[in-house]
Structures are given as structure tokens and as C-alpha cells.
Write an enzyme that holds these catalytic residues in place. Structure first.
Site, PDB file in Angstrom:
ATOM      1  CB  ALA A 140       3.682  10.861  13.875  1.00 36.54           C
TER       2      ALA A 140
ATOM      3  CB  VAL B 101      -0.909  -0.061   1.308  1.00 38.09           C
ATOM      4  CG1 VAL B 101      -2.072  -0.893   1.079  1.00 38.09           C
ATOM      5  CG2 VAL B 101      -0.220   0.151   2.581  1.00 38.09           C
TER       6      VAL B 101
ATOM      7  CE  LYS C  96      -2.851   2.966  12.477  1.00 36.56           C
ATOM      8  NZ  LYS C  96      -3.550   2.504  11.542  1.00 36.56           N
TER       9      LYS C  96
ATOM     10  CB  SER D 215      -4.453   3.630  16.372  1.00 32.66           C
ATOM     11  OG  SER D 215      -4.100   3.099  17.705  1.00 32.66           O
TER      12      SER D 215
ATOM     13  CE1 TYR E 168      -0.035   1.525  14.446  1.00 29.41           C
ATOM     14  CE2 TYR E 168      -0.634   2.365  16.266  1.00 29.41           C
ATOM     15  CZ  TYR E 168      -1.110   1.512  15.299  1.00 29.41           C
ATOM     16  OH  TYR E 168      -2.331   0.899  15.144  1.00 29.41           O
TER      17      TYR E 168
HETATM   18  N1  LIG Z   1      -4.507  -4.669  16.974  1.00 27.26           N
HETATM   19  C1  LIG Z   1      -4.571  -3.473  17.464  1.00 27.26           C
HETATM   20  O1  LIG Z   1      -4.593  -3.246  18.892  1.00 27.26           O
HETATM   21  C2  LIG Z   1      -4.836  -2.226  16.716  1.00 27.26           C
HETATM   22  C3  LIG Z   1      -5.445  -1.193  17.546  1.00 27.26           C
HETATM   23  C4  LIG Z   1      -5.681   0.201  16.872  1.00 27.26           C
HETATM   24  C5  LIG Z   1      -5.546   0.201  15.447  1.00 27.26           C
HETATM   25  N2  LIG Z   1      -5.058  -1.125  14.695  1.00 27.26           N
HETATM   26  C6  LIG Z   1      -4.771  -0.642  13.157  1.00 27.26           C
HETATM   27  O2  LIG Z   1      -5.742  -1.539  12.623  1.00 27.26           O
HETATM   28  C7  LIG Z   1      -5.290  -2.117  11.289  1.00 27.26           C
HETATM   29  C8  LIG Z   1      -5.198  -3.662  11.159  1.00 27.26           C
HETATM   30  O3  LIG Z   1      -4.249  -3.890  12.072  1.00 27.26           O
HETATM   31  P1  LIG Z   1      -4.387  -5.516  12.798  1.00 27.26           P
HETATM   32  O4  LIG Z   1      -4.068  -5.191  14.355  1.00 27.26           O
HETATM   33  O5  LIG Z   1      -5.453  -6.143  12.000  1.00 27.26           O
HETATM   34  O6  LIG Z   1      -2.845  -6.041  12.391  1.00 27.26           O
HETATM   35  P2  LIG Z   1      -2.336  -7.401  11.409  1.00 27.26           P
HETATM   36  O7  LIG Z   1      -0.978  -7.239  11.489  1.00 27.26           O
HETATM   37  O8  LIG Z   1      -3.131  -8.568  11.895  1.00 27.26           O
HETATM   38  O9  LIG Z   1      -3.026  -7.033   9.867  1.00 27.26           O
HETATM   39  C9  LIG Z   1      -2.373  -5.853   9.258  1.00 27.26           C
HETATM   40  C10 LIG Z   1      -2.383  -6.513   7.870  1.00 27.26           C
HETATM   41  O10 LIG Z   1      -1.784  -5.443   6.994  1.00 27.26           O
HETATM   42  C11 LIG Z   1      -1.037  -5.973   6.171  1.00 27.26           C
HETATM   43  N3  LIG Z   1       0.081  -5.040   5.609  1.00 27.26           N
HETATM   44  C12 LIG Z   1       0.866  -4.314   6.432  1.00 27.26           C
HETATM   45  N4  LIG Z   1       1.826  -3.791   5.653  1.00 27.26           N
HETATM   46  C13 LIG Z   1       1.278  -3.604   4.406  1.00 27.26           C
HETATM   47  C14 LIG Z   1       1.697  -2.969   3.187  1.00 27.26           C
HETATM   48  N5  LIG Z   1       2.786  -2.398   3.102  1.00 27.26           N
HETATM   49  N6  LIG Z   1       0.771  -3.549   2.158  1.00 27.26           N
HETATM   50  C15 LIG Z   1      -0.252  -4.080   2.047  1.00 27.26           C
HETATM   51  N7  LIG Z   1      -0.487  -4.723   3.332  1.00 27.26           N
HETATM   52  C16 LIG Z   1       0.209  -4.505   4.332  1.00 27.26           C
HETATM   53  C17 LIG Z   1      -0.499  -7.241   6.923  1.00 27.26           C
HETATM   54  O11 LIG Z   1       0.022  -8.107   5.916  1.00 27.26           O
HETATM   55  C18 LIG Z   1      -1.527  -7.721   7.728  1.00 27.26           C
HETATM   56  O12 LIG Z   1      -2.017  -8.656   6.768  1.00 27.26           O
HETATM   57  C19 LIG Z   1      -3.855  -1.270  11.141  1.00 27.26           C
HETATM   58  O13 LIG Z   1      -4.035  -0.290  10.507  1.00 27.26           O
HETATM   59  C20 LIG Z   1      -3.580  -0.951  12.763  1.00 27.26           C
HETATM   60  O14 LIG Z   1      -2.727   0.055  12.858  1.00 27.26           O
HETATM   61  C21 LIG Z   1      -4.988  -2.274  15.244  1.00 27.26           C
END
Ligand SMILES: NC(=O)c1ccc[n+]([C@@H]2O[C@H](COP(=O)([O-])OP(=O)(O)OC[C@H]3O[C@@H](n4cnc5c(N)ncnc54)[C@H](O)[C@@H]3O)[C@@H](O)[C@H]2O)c1
Length: 255
Positions: free
Chosen positions: A163, A70, A165, A148, A161
Site C-alpha cells: 500500500a 524521515v 509503495k 517497489s 508495504y
Molecule cells: N531490497 C529490496 O529488495 C527492495 C526492492 C524494492 C524496493 N526497495 C526499496 O528501496 C529502498 C531502500 O531499501 P534497501 O533495500 O536499500 O534497504 P536497507 O534496509 O538496506 O536500507 C534502508 C535504509 O533506510 C533507513 N531508514 C529506515 N527507516 C528510516 C527512518 N524512519 N528514517 C530515516 N532512515 C530510515 C535505514 O536505516 C537504512 O539505512 C526502500 O525504500 C525499499 O523499500 C528495496
């Protein structure tokens, strides 16, 4: 006053493009939209995990898989074009791809900063940049950016992270203003800590301290985040959300 619903979505199965669909929150969002019979375009850099997800999804009208980084403008543009070519439209865009590392600022390599901003902020910009013109041409759409709660309150060892978000939240508000007149509603979700592979990168100390400060006393599960995305993408439930940041966050942030 008109009695028309001005933010009506296209009838029939909608095409939902989800980045970061292969894991965690993105995969739960894919499962939730599959349950609604949507057409799914699942995008991630991890092709093997995308294929595994496709094999366990039930209910989707059509599923296409898209391997993409991405942070790469050409790849994101080509992916969006491929989705529109294969599905005929992109009705809902969910930006869930993200990365997370825990590094104090005094030890942070600039490359780590750049990579986090590239994936977690630039990635959101790029998919919106290439999907929005299609939504405008179609007459409407929905965009949900996964930010987030750390972008709202900060977190130790996570300046990069946080910054990124916080940037997603500001980006969402600005784009929401540009897109609303075109019947494209743009919003964000700022989840609290959720049990996914992403938080494996955080130290046990960090996670313990975070759990202790949550009013709910526990991390969330991806299936507890996905329904908020469905709400924002729904008609009429999502029709009045514009530039909002919704917080399924175990009480970590109260606005
Ligand atoms: N898990 C948490 O506690 C949490 C909390 C708040 C926000 N988030 C946000 O939620 C979203 C999903 O996170 P998650 O917890 O499901 O994590 P996760 O690691 O389970 O999933 C993230 C996915 O993004 C993909 N990815 C990473 N870099 C990529 C790139 N350059 N191009 C394409 N795909 C890419 C990974 O392969 C993975 O499948 C993220 O944006 C994360 O910052 C997560």
C-alpha cells in the site's frame, strides 16, 4: 520551436540529498553520485552507518551527514534547511529510506501498519514537501522516489508495504504534474528484489518463491539499481522522464 534545453540543470557539482543513504540501495546511489563528483547530503536514522559510508566514499566534492527520522516532519524540515544552508542548494532528492516486515493481514497490529506507512509513504511526502520549494526557487531540480515492484503487483504478507509503495507511485505521478512547470522532474523507480539488509526480514519461503518467479532467476544488487537513478538525474538523459516508474526488477513486472 526553441532549441534551448528547457530542463537544464545547474552547472557545477550538484547537491544530492539521499534519504536512507546508510545502507543498501541508498548507499549504492551515494557511491554512484560520489563517482560523479557530486556534493552529497547523506541522511538516515543510523548515524554510525552514515559515518562508515562517508569513510569509504571516494570522489564526492563535499559530504555532509544528517541524522533524521524521515517520518518526523520537524526533523525532515530541519534537515532540508540544514542541507540548503550548508550546500547552498538541493538539486537532486532521492528518497530511499524504507522499512519492510512480513505479516499476514489477519495478524497485523495497526501500529505495524502505521509505522510502515509513516516511513515508506509519509517519509517521501515530507522530504518532497520541504525540498520542492527550494528547487522551485533555484529554477529546477530532480526528485527520484524509490518505490517497489511490490507496489505494482502486490506480495503476500506485505499489504502495508505494498500500500505504501503503490502510494509512492501515485504520489510521484501527481507531484510530477505539479512540479514539471517549475522545471522539477519527479519520477520513481520500482526495483525488484535486491540483496540488501531490508530483505533479511522476509522468510526463506517468501524469498525462495519470489526467486522462482523471476524471469532472470536472481535478485538484483544495489549497484544494479543506482545507475537508473543517475539516468533520471542526468541532463540530457533524464530530461524527458516525468512521473514515470522505471523498473529494474529482474523481470518481475513487465509494463
Ligand atoms: N531490497 C529490496 O529488495 C527492495 C526492492 C524494492 C524496493 N526497495 C526499496 O528501496 C529502498 C531502500 O531499501 P534497501 O533495500 O536499500 O534497504 P536497507 O534496509 O538496506 O536500507 C534502508 C535504509 O533506510 C533507513 N531508514 C529506515 N527507516 C528510516 C527512518 N524512519 N528514517 C530515516 N532512515 C530510515 C535505514 O536505516 C537504512 O539505512 C526502500 O525504500 C525499499 O523499500 C528495496
Amino acid at each position: 520551436m526553441s532549441t534551448d534545453t528547457p530542463h537544464r540543470l545547474r552547472p557545477g557539482p550538484r547537491t544530492v540529498l539521499i534519504t536512507g543513504a546508510a545502507s543498501g540501495i541508498g548507499a549504492a546511489i551515494a557511491e554512484a553520485f560520489a563517482g560523479e563528483g557530486a556534493r552529497l547530503a547523506l541522511a538516515d536514522r543510523d548515524t554510525r552507518k552514515l559515518e562508515a559510508l562517508r569513510d569509504r566514499l571516494t570522489g564526492a566534492a563535499v559530504i555532509t551527514l544528517h541524522t533524521v527520522d524521515v517520518a518526523d516532519a520537524d526533523q525532515v524540515r530541519d534537515t532540508v534547511e540544514d542541507v540548503v544552508h550548508q550546500h547552498g542548494a538541493v538539486d537532486v532528492l532521492v528518497n530511499s529510506a524504507g522499512i519492510l516486515t512480513e505479516v499476514p493481514l489477519t495478524e497485523m497490529d495497526p501500529a505495524t501498519w502505521d509505522e510502515t506507512i509513516a516511513v515508506d509513504l509519509r517519509g517521501v511526502f515530507l522530504s518532497c514537501r520541504y525540498a520542492l520549494p527550494h528547487m522551485i526557487e533555484q529554477g529546477g531540480g530532480r526528485i527520484v522516489n524509490i518505490a517497489s515492484q511490490l507496489g505494482q503487483k502486490g506480495g503476500e504478507g506485505l499489504t502495508h508495504y505494498c500500500a505504501a509503495k503503490a502510494g509512492v507511485i501515485g504520489f510521484t505521478k501527481a507531484l510530477a504534474r505539479e512540479a514539471a512547470p517549475h522545471n522539477v522532474l519527479v519520477n520513481a523507480i520500482a526495483p525488484g528484489p535486491v540483496e540488501t539488509p531490508l530483505v533479511d526480514g522476509l522468510s526463506p519461503d517468501w524469498k525462495g518463491a519470489k526467486q522462482a518467479e523471476l524471469p532472470l532467476g536472481r535478485f538484483g544488487r544495489p549497484q544494479e539499481i543506482a545507475p537508473t537513478v543517475l539516468l533520471l538525474a542526468s541532463d540530457p538523459g533524464g530530461n524527458l522522464y516525468v512521473g514515470q516508474t522505471l523498473g529494474p526488477n529482474s523481470g518481475d513486472v513487465m509494463l
